[in-house]
Each structure stands twice: as structure tokens, then as C-alpha cells.
Design a protein around this motif. Sequence first.
Motif, PDB file in Angstrom:
ATOM      1  N   ARG A 420       0.880  -1.403   0.074  1.00 47.68           N
ATOM      2  CA  ARG A 420       0.124   0.128  -0.112  1.00 47.68           C
ATOM      3  C   ARG A 420       0.828   1.308  -0.030  1.00 47.68           C
ATOM      4  O   ARG A 420       0.527   2.164  -0.736  1.00 47.68           O
ATOM      5  N   ALA A 421       1.777   1.103   0.806  1.00 46.26           N
ATOM      6  CA  ALA A 421       2.685   2.329   0.938  1.00 46.26           C
ATOM      7  C   ALA A 421       3.214   2.775  -0.372  1.00 46.26           C
ATOM      8  O   ALA A 421       3.724   3.751  -1.007  1.00 46.26           O
ATOM      9  N   GLU A 422       3.871   1.405  -1.205  1.00 46.55           N
ATOM     10  CA  GLU A 422       4.521   1.495  -2.222  1.00 46.55           C
ATOM     11  C   GLU A 422       3.727   1.964  -3.359  1.00 46.55           C
ATOM     12  O   GLU A 422       4.124   3.026  -4.286  1.00 46.55           O
ATOM     13  N   MET A 423       2.415   1.752  -3.399  1.00 47.08           N
ATOM     14  CA  MET A 423       1.672   2.177  -4.523  1.00 47.08           C
ATOM     15  C   MET A 423       1.224   3.731  -4.241  1.00 47.08           C
ATOM     16  O   MET A 423       0.967   4.283  -5.385  1.00 47.08           O
ATOM     17  N   GLY A 424       1.090   3.909  -2.853  1.00 47.97           N
ATOM     18  CA  GLY A 424       0.781   5.373  -2.555  1.00 47.97           C
ATOM     19  C   GLY A 424       2.093   6.173  -3.144  1.00 47.97           C
ATOM     20  O   GLY A 424       1.777   7.160  -3.772  1.00 47.97           O
ATOM     21  N   LYS A 425       3.141   5.655  -3.208  1.00 45.60           N
ATOM     22  CA  LYS A 425       4.188   6.359  -3.617  1.00 45.60           C
ATOM     23  C   LYS A 425       4.347   6.400  -5.290  1.00 45.60           C
ATOM     24  O   LYS A 425       4.332   7.548  -5.854  1.00 45.60           O
ATOM     25  N   ARG A 426       4.327   5.165  -5.776  1.00 42.93           N
ATOM     26  CA  ARG A 426       4.380   5.225  -7.379  1.00 42.93           C
ATOM     27  C   ARG A 426       2.992   6.045  -7.967  1.00 42.93           C
ATOM     28  O   ARG A 426       3.191   6.851  -8.972  1.00 42.93           O
ATOM     29  N   LEU A 427       1.824   6.270  -7.310  1.00 49.02           N
ATOM     30  CA  LEU A 427       0.814   6.668  -7.898  1.00 49.02           C
ATOM     31  C   LEU A 427       0.673   8.233  -7.048  1.00 49.02           C
ATOM     32  O   LEU A 427      -0.124   8.924  -7.587  1.00 49.02           O
ATOM     33  N   GLU A 428       1.703   8.645  -6.386  1.00 46.32           N
ATOM     34  CA  GLU A 428       1.706  10.050  -5.642  1.00 46.32           C
ATOM     35  C   GLU A 428       0.540  10.467  -5.158  1.00 46.32           C
ATOM     36  O   GLU A 428      -0.156  11.215  -5.384  1.00 46.32           O
ATOM     37  N   LEU A 429       0.058   9.378  -4.336  1.00 41.08           N
ATOM     38  CA  LEU A 429      -1.214   9.600  -3.666  1.00 41.08           C
ATOM     39  C   LEU A 429      -1.279  10.551  -2.261  1.00 41.08           C
ATOM     40  O   LEU A 429      -2.225  11.200  -1.865  1.00 41.08           O
ATOM     41  N   ALA A 430       0.055  10.520  -1.859  1.00 36.62           N
ATOM     42  CA  ALA A 430       0.337  11.350  -0.696  1.00 36.62           C
ATOM     43  C   ALA A 430       0.534  12.736  -1.036  1.00 36.62           C
ATOM     44  O   ALA A 430       1.566  13.098  -1.478  1.00 36.62           O
ATOM     45  N   ASP A 431      -0.133  13.638   0.014  1.00 33.41           N
ATOM     46  CA  ASP A 431       0.361  15.207  -0.457  1.00 33.41           C
ATOM     47  C   ASP A 431       1.557  15.419   0.387  1.00 33.41           C
ATOM     48  O   ASP A 431       1.234  15.379   1.583  1.00 33.41           O
ATOM     49  N   PRO A 432       2.644  15.785  -0.123  1.00 37.35           N
ATOM     50  CA  PRO A 432       3.734  16.041   0.636  1.00 37.35           C
ATOM     51  C   PRO A 432       3.619  17.404   1.392  1.00 37.35           C
ATOM     52  O   PRO A 432       4.495  17.520   2.253  1.00 37.35           O
ATOM     53  N   GLY A 433       2.681  18.094   1.230  1.00 40.10           N
ATOM     54  CA  GLY A 433       2.479  19.376   1.967  1.00 40.10           C
ATOM     55  C   GLY A 433       1.678  19.114   3.264  1.00 40.10           C
ATOM     56  O   GLY A 433       1.510  19.961   3.868  1.00 40.10           O
ATOM     57  N   VAL A 434       1.234  17.932   3.451  1.00 33.45           N
ATOM     58  CA  VAL A 434       0.478  17.548   4.611  1.00 33.45           C
ATOM     59  C   VAL A 434       1.273  16.568   5.722  1.00 33.45           C
ATOM     60  O   VAL A 434       1.852  15.510   5.355  1.00 33.45           O
ATOM     61  N   PHE A 435       1.259  16.984   7.072  1.00 37.97           N
ATOM     62  CA  PHE A 435       1.812  15.961   7.849  1.00 37.97           C
ATOM     63  C   PHE A 435       0.733  15.453   8.879  1.00 37.97           C
ATOM     64  O   PHE A 435      -0.107  16.271   9.594  1.00 37.97           O
ATOM     65  N   SER A 436       0.368  14.304   8.510  1.00 38.26           N
ATOM     66  CA  SER A 436      -0.788  13.589   8.971  1.00 38.26           C
ATOM     67  C   SER A 436      -0.440  12.878  10.182  1.00 38.26           C
ATOM     68  O   SER A 436       0.048  11.737   9.959  1.00 38.26           O
ATOM     69  N   PHE A 437      -0.866  13.222  11.099  1.00 37.12           N
ATOM     70  CA  PHE A 437      -0.315  12.646  12.559  1.00 37.12           C
ATOM     71  C   PHE A 437      -1.558  11.616  12.965  1.00 37.12           C
ATOM     72  O   PHE A 437      -2.782  12.001  12.562  1.00 37.12           O
ATOM     73  N   ALA A 438      -1.531  10.707  13.812  1.00 43.00           N
ATOM     74  CA  ALA A 438      -2.446   9.955  14.136  1.00 43.00           C
ATOM     75  C   ALA A 438      -1.939   9.337  15.552  1.00 43.00           C
ATOM     76  O   ALA A 438      -0.747   8.929  15.692  1.00 43.00           O
ATOM     77  N   PHE A 439      -2.718   8.894  16.616  1.00 38.35           N
ATOM     78  CA  PHE A 439      -2.495   8.196  17.652  1.00 38.35           C
ATOM     79  C   PHE A 439      -3.262   6.768  17.289  1.00 38.35           C
ATOM     80  O   PHE A 439      -4.229   6.695  16.993  1.00 38.35           O
ATOM     81  N   VAL A 440      -2.486   5.822  17.660  1.00 38.66           N
ATOM     82  CA  VAL A 440      -2.776   4.513  17.621  1.00 38.66           C
ATOM     83  C   VAL A 440      -2.905   4.227  19.034  1.00 38.66           C
ATOM     84  O   VAL A 440      -1.743   4.081  19.703  1.00 38.66           O
TER      85      VAL A 440
END
Length: 599
Positions: A420-440
Motif C-alpha cells: 500500500r505504501a509503495e503504490m501510494g508512492k508510485r501513484l503519488e497519492l500522498a500530499d507532501p505538503g500535509v503532515f498527517s499525525f495519528a494516535f494508535v
Amino acid sequence: MYRDMTCGEPRRTDTGKTITLAGWVHRRRDHGGLTFIDLRDFSGLMQIVFNEDSAPEAHTIAGDLRSEWVVQVKGVVQERRAGADNPDLPTGEIELLATDITVLNRSETPPFEIEDDQNIADETRLRYRFIDLRRPRMYKNLKLRHDVVQVARDYMCSHGFLEIETPILLKSTPEGARDYVVPSRVHPGSFYALPQSPQQLKQILMVSGVDRYFQFAHCFRDEDLRADRQPEHTQLDFEMSFVEQDDVLEVLEELYTKLVHETRPDLEVPSPFPRMTYAEAIERYGSDKPDLRFGMEVSRLTDIVSGSGFGVFESVAASGGAVRAIVAPGCAGYTRRQTDELVEFVRSSGAQGLIPMHISADAASLDTATLDDIRSPIKNHVSLETLKEMAAASGAAPGDLMLIIAGPERVVNVAISNLRAEMGKRLELADPGVFSFAFVVDFPLFEWDDDRNGWAAMHHVFSAPRPQDVGLLDSDPGAVLGQLYDLVLNGVELGSGSIRIVDRAVQEKVFGIIGHSPEDVEERFGQLLRAFQYGAPPHGGMGLGLDRIVMLLANEDNIREVIAFPKTQAAVDPLFDAPGPITQEQLRELSIRVVEAGG
Ligand code: ASP
């Protein structure tokens, strides 16, 4: 003073001023009667002109200058001649017409140029780290790290945290890695262990009534190194008394929002930080550190395919394994070569293989699709109806590519989340201008350790179970959830923490489940348990990787880029040639005999 200004400082408004600058010769160009040098320091470049007519002596000296010599130059700031401006440089409109020059020091020819974006072997960069750090990008990273530390320190100090140092020479701590050890000369045969974290010390500080502690702590872990690991790393380590999980998360959210806003105001930080349980993260993303900047959630197809007639699926389902998939939108046209690459990729993540399923964009809808619209190695083994059911369950539509992995649950989750991470990179799905934090949150307290064939602490032995799960400690340890939380950013785990156990009976049960003998417990944790006999306040805290957050803020992909003197992948410092042998005399003093290297 050697200088009036730094090299990057002068501007057009300084025209006419006589100033002295000092720095390194970045580049020299000879144009007959004129010699130009770019003079460099941490702040930038300034063009210096030596004119044979107006300053013959200085011009002669300038003719001998070589790269990286250290010089002091006095002169008059003047505007560059028309057309010679350099809009890329803050000092690009002006130059210094030199009257005097003093060579302060000479330099060997450097092993590589002081320019960003050069392809230099890591080993060479680290051996000549003093040269490497002269590159503007590296200086910028050091400065950013400094800024991050300042903002964090400011925040902690203004929220009642006391900065307290803890010892480096100590004893094994409970983080579960191998220790680095230091032999004691005065106590032959005894060793200190370098702390893997100040975990026990900060908890003891809470018993001491410190209330809130923090430290930028060096942590030493002798682990097999991965891309974002170093034998020693820095943590922003903190601990708070009289708090519950929400109190800690509130501090974290404020602190990290501030860190980003103050050091990278160009980035967007969605708030509030979403909270997700561990179970939900695994179900939706296959990972406990999902990148939330894009969807592409992982579906679970096990039930749909368990009676599909396809052997692989059936045996995986029968043995309690999982069949999971992601959908690469618009990728139905991927070629055999492209999907083969993905197969290789998931294999390197530990999966047996990957089943692609292309749904032709020519199909009007999933409902009306025929076998001709589907391209997949399983299309002749699984009914059209099941194929469609799989696609529907994954949310795939005509034009999409489904990527399916089958196998043991843990293996599938690792592979599919990496994919999923790799495809996200290949398809440029993640906006590099966003820092998306989360608590697990709500991690299991224990995980099964196949090597030891027993339970191990998911985090460390002092993390508390959720109050409602204490009863399960006896009956079903695997089902116990902890007051355990991670902070995750764009698919990277920044740190872990927990509310700690302060109840002796619970602590003993946890030791028992992990299989620590009473002697083992006394040897490793005796000091903390003794402290706990004298009134331990409820407390909790966190250890956050400083190197990683700076790496992400600096937009680098390796923490070595944000550590002044890191080690190589093989845990070596090529600058100091460390580790290295010590003398016979030192060994004798330490009562140590080296039997055989590696033996
Ligand atoms: N000592 C823990 C770690 O290094 C952090 C914590 O529990 O505070 O991961």
C-alpha cells in the motif's frame, strides 16, 4: 574580530560600505585582470572581485587561492555590473571589490565538491564528514534539528516539565534490544550497560515526586540496523505524574502541532489528530503505522474465497490465514512487467506471492463485466461470480487493478501494508505538503514470540493493561489490551508510550506471563520495584524519536542526514574508525582477554 558580516548577509543597501568578510574559497574564476572568488560560510556565498589595477597585491594572492582555503577579505560593497546579477543568490545583486586579502589557512583538495545533490558514497561522506557538513543542505538540517529542539524544550519548560539528565553508565533497561556494555576497571568482571532508554529512571523520578520530567536522551540499542535505525538515537523522553492516557495525548498533540508550525509553517497539519485502535489500524491498513494521507484501505476477502475452489485460497482460509487486497485505482492497464515488479516487491516483504486482478476499463460496470473483462492468473480457477464479489468487497471498479495477497495473517499484513505504501508512492497519492499525525491506541499488551515460544511485552514490562482487561491476565493474556499508545506520522512511527503499572500484584502477573523468573526480575528491575514500595503515583509518558521527526521535517529519507556524526549501516564511524581495538594495557586494566574476534 575577523569579520564585520557573514558571507550571506550583505545586500544592495550595503553598497559603498567597506567591510571585512571571512570564509572558505568556494570557487575561483580568472578573467585576465579580474579574478573572482565565491566566498562561503554557513550563511551563504558572496562574490569577491580582485582587480589587478586597483589592488595588485590582493590580485596576485587571489591568483594562488585554491578550493577550501580559509581567507579574510576586506573591500567595498558594489553593485554588480549590468547583466551579471545572480537572482538565485540573496547576495546576487552585489559583490565585494577587494582591497586586502589574508590567507588564514590552506586546504588539501577536498575529496568532493561542496555542493548539494551530489552522488557520493556514504562511506566517503562519513569519513570526510567535516567536508560533507559544509554542504548547505547539511547545515540546513543541523539548523532545523536545533530549531526543533528549541521549540520542544520551550514547550516542555512552559508546561511544568523539568529537564533532568540521567546516567549513561548504568544497567540493562527493558526495551528488549541487545545492550551495549562497558567494562568496569574497578570491579573486574562487572559491566555497565548503556541505557536503551531512561525508562526506569524516569519512573523512579515520578516516585521521587518530580511530577513532570523530560530529557533529550541518548538511547543505545545493539540491533540489526535498518534504514532508519542507528546504534544510538535521541529521544524526546518524558514522563508525567497523576495523568491518564488522554492527558498525555493532549500534550503530544499540542507539542507536535507547534513543532511543525514553527519549523515548517508551509505544512498543513490536520487536527485533531485522529485516534484509531490498534485493531482498527490493522483491519483498515494492515499496519499499526498507517499513512493517512490517502485511502487505499485493505479489504479482507478470506470469507468470500474460502469456498472458491481455488486451492491456495482454500488452504490459507482453512489454516486460519488471511486473503487481503488493495485496489490501485486506474491501474488496470499495468503490464506484465509492472505486476511482476510488484510480485518481487511483496516477496521482499516476506509474502509468497501476489495475485493481480485487472478489471478492464471497457466494462460498463462491475455487474455487467464478463470473464473477458478480467485479466488475472486466478480467472480460470475462481467463478466469475466470486471474482466479482471479491472486487465489490474491495471497492474495485472497471479500470482498477486489484492486488491480492494470501498467507498467514501477520505475513499478509506486513506485505500488503508495505505494498500500500509503495503504490501510494508510485501513484503519488500522498500530499507532501500535509503532515498527517495519528494516535494508535489500545495495543495488545503482549505479543507471541515464536522464538521463545511464549508471550513477550508488546512495548515493555511496565505498561499497564486497560483496567477493564485486568481480569483477562489470568485467563487470556493475548486478549489483554494495554494503555499503550503510539504517535504516527505519514506512515512512520514517531514513538511509543504508556500509562505504567503501579499495582504490585498486576506487575507480578505481567512478569509471570512473560516468563521472568523472580531472580531475573530482581536483577533487572529490583530498583524500580523497591521504589514502588514507597508510594508510586499514577504516571505515564512517552519516548519520541527526535531523529525521525527531524528527518521528516527536513524531507530526508534517512536519519543519517539529520545526525551530525552518524554511523554506517554496519554500525561503523568511518571518521573515527570506530569501533576499533584497544591496547593490551587497557585490556589488562579491565581484566579482559579477547578470545577471538567474533568467537
Ligand atoms: N522507553 C520507551 C521507549 O523507548 C518509551 C516510554 O514508554 O516512555 O520506547
